[in-house]
Design a protein around this motif. Sequence first.
Motif, PDB file in Angstrom:
ATOM      1  N   ASP A  94      45.291  47.175  39.600  1.00 34.29           N
ATOM      2  CA  ASP A  94      45.294  45.834  39.032  1.00 34.29           C
ATOM      3  C   ASP A  94      45.537  45.853  37.532  1.00 34.29           C
ATOM      4  N   HIS A 129      48.760  44.098  35.558  1.00 32.20           N
ATOM      5  CA  HIS A 129      48.625  43.282  34.359  1.00 32.20           C
ATOM      6  C   HIS A 129      49.500  43.830  33.234  1.00 32.20           C
ATOM      7  N   ASN A 186      53.233  43.223  34.020  1.00 30.73           N
ATOM      8  CA  ASN A 186      53.566  41.793  33.960  1.00 30.73           C
ATOM      9  C   ASN A 186      53.572  41.261  32.532  1.00 30.73           C
ATOM     10  N   SER A 187      52.729  41.836  31.686  1.00 34.42           N
ATOM     11  CA  SER A 187      52.672  41.398  30.291  1.00 34.42           C
ATOM     12  C   SER A 187      53.614  42.198  29.390  1.00 34.42           C
ATOM     13  N   SER A 206      39.075  40.265  37.762  1.00 36.27           N
ATOM     14  CA  SER A 206      40.335  39.971  37.081  1.00 36.27           C
ATOM     15  C   SER A 206      40.175  39.875  35.564  1.00 36.27           C
ATOM     16  N   ALA A 243      42.131  42.320  33.026  1.00 37.06           N
ATOM     17  CA  ALA A 243      43.038  41.771  32.022  1.00 37.06           C
ATOM     18  C   ALA A 243      42.666  42.263  30.627  1.00 37.06           C
ATOM     19  N   ALA A 262      43.858  45.791  30.284  1.00 38.85           N
ATOM     20  CA  ALA A 262      45.310  45.810  30.145  1.00 38.85           C
ATOM     21  C   ALA A 262      45.734  45.442  28.728  1.00 38.85           C
TER      22      ALA A 262
END
Length: 245
Positions: free
Chosen positions: A55, A59, A62-63, A222, A226, A229
């Motif tokens: 996960d 993150h 995706n970022s 989450s 995050a 990340a």
Amino acid sequence: MSGIRQPWNLLGEPRCGGILLIGDHASNHVPEDIDLGIDRHLLDEHIAIDIGVADVARHMVNSTAVDAAWLAAQSRLVVDLNRDEHAPGLIPIASDGHAIPGNALSHDQHVARLDRFYRPYHRGLADLLSQARPALILSLHSFTPALATSDEARPWQVGVLYNQDDRAARIAIPLLEAEGLCVGDQLPYSGKLLNYTMNVHAEGNGIPYLGIEMRQDTATGSGAQALWAERLGRICNTVTLKLAI
């Protein structure tokens, strides 16, 4: 073997001079034709997967904190991709007090398991690095706050592991400490002992790498993922810039 999926998942687009995340223990998947002989709930425990890694990796991709993530597609109980091919525990028959009876394999079965998962994983990673050599590899793992078979305290929120090449580690440790984290330098494990993937693919190719172990209770949910990340993205960017000076 026909119809068998590849032993890795690749997220994002690898880029020459970019940052590549590697997660050797990012999955708890066990193929349907492999019976480990254990209770299903154990696949959600630390013996089967590095909790939080997949996960956090998603993150980060995706970022665009990292360009790509190369993640194992099966559980470490099927085969431990971060061990030497001849190391004890490569295909574990026990882990943290739990027997894994389905891994009591014959020689031919052992070789077949390596040919199906371990060798293609490392060949594929070698091919990727030859085609898109990164400026930095982030080797991401997580560790349990406590082992069932040990009373040793594990107060570190994050560990930094390395073997011979400590270039990225020396930059990252004070940055992690500045985040207010309790940082383990070669803790809870030593990269001198458990560093196979980085030994071969990073040190073996002269690629700087940052070996990170997140404590699993800090990487659950989450919001926490995050945060990791974002934090690791900033630190990896700083490490990459400093290494280039």
